[in-house]
Design a protein around this motif. Structure first.
Motif, PDB file in Angstrom:
ATOM      1  N   GLU A   1      -2.164   3.504  -1.995  1.00 45.03           N
ATOM      2  CA  GLU A   1      -1.967   4.540  -3.012  1.00 45.03           C
ATOM      3  C   GLU A   1      -2.911   5.699  -2.739  1.00 45.03           C
ATOM      4  O   GLU A   1      -4.048   5.506  -2.319  1.00 45.03           O
ATOM      5  CB  GLU A   1      -2.258   3.975  -4.414  1.00 45.03           C
ATOM      6  N   GLY A   2      -2.429   6.898  -2.983  1.00 44.64           N
ATOM      7  CA  GLY A   2      -3.274   8.072  -2.786  1.00 44.64           C
ATOM      8  C   GLY A   2      -3.220   8.629  -1.378  1.00 44.64           C
ATOM      9  O   GLY A   2      -3.699   9.714  -1.122  1.00 44.64           O
ATOM     10  N   LYS A   3      -2.624   7.864  -0.460  1.00 50.80           N
ATOM     11  CA  LYS A   3      -2.522   8.354   0.922  1.00 50.80           C
ATOM     12  C   LYS A   3      -1.082   8.735   1.229  1.00 50.80           C
ATOM     13  O   LYS A   3      -0.674   8.769   2.364  1.00 50.80           O
ATOM     14  CB  LYS A   3      -2.978   7.273   1.904  1.00 50.80           C
TER      15      LYS A   3
END
Length: 179
Positions: A83-85
């Motif tokens: 998540e977040g990438k």
């Protein structure tokens, strides 16, 4: 205990285009080696280990023999699907937003011709993606290790875009069955 990296488990190099025959050979060889029936007289600990290896073999083959699962696996091994990438280029997000707006319009006004046009647009986008990433996937094995992170970043972008387009295709399929 053997590694749980699927490529290492099979003694194959990490690749988006692995040698399919070698993969199948390793799978069948390990299926025989780790078949629980051949270890029926072993200790309970040894039987548990064999069961673990048989499961690992099955999972490794299932993942590595499917191009999409293999891609997700490799990206996951490099921590690129966390998540977040998962940021995508703004121009692609704009294109997807426009496609989704067209889908929403179809929700209110079903139109077979519009579904067809939208399908063609998604197919064109998909084909462009495929031809763009193919040289990266095919050349990955030959890259020096220091050049691989950049290639993996390109593959991650491709993978995420492909998943977006797949969701749009699924929505389109629903409209196609209605009209």
């Amino acid at each position: 205990m053997p590694t749980s990296n699927y490529f290492e488990f099979y003694g194959l190099p990490e690749s988006f285009r692995p040698d399919v025959a070698a993969l199948k050979r390793q799978y069948y060889a390990m299926s025989r080696e780790y078949h629980p029936d051949f270890h029926a007289t072993a200790t309970p600990e040894k039987q548990q280990e064999i069961l673990h290896l048989a499961t690992l073999n099955t999972n490794a083959y299932r993942v590595l023999s499917d191009a999409d699962q293999r891609m997700a696996y490799i990206l996951g091994q490099h921590g690129l699907l966390e998540e977040g990438k998962q940021e995508l280029p703004p121009d692609f997000l704009m294109e997807v937003m426009e496609l989704n707006e067209q889908l929403m319009e179809l929700e209110f006004e079903p139109d077979a011709a519009a579904v067809e046009r939208l399908s063609e647009e998604v197919n064109l986008l998909s084909n462009t993606l495929e031809s763009g990433i193919e040289p990266v996937l095919a050349g990955y094995d030959g890259l020096p290790h220091e050049a691989r992170p950049q290639a993996l970043t390109q593959v991650r972008t491709y993978y995420l875009k492909k998943r977006y387009l797949l969701r749009i295709r699924e929505s389109l399929a629903k409209f196609a069955t209605r009209s």
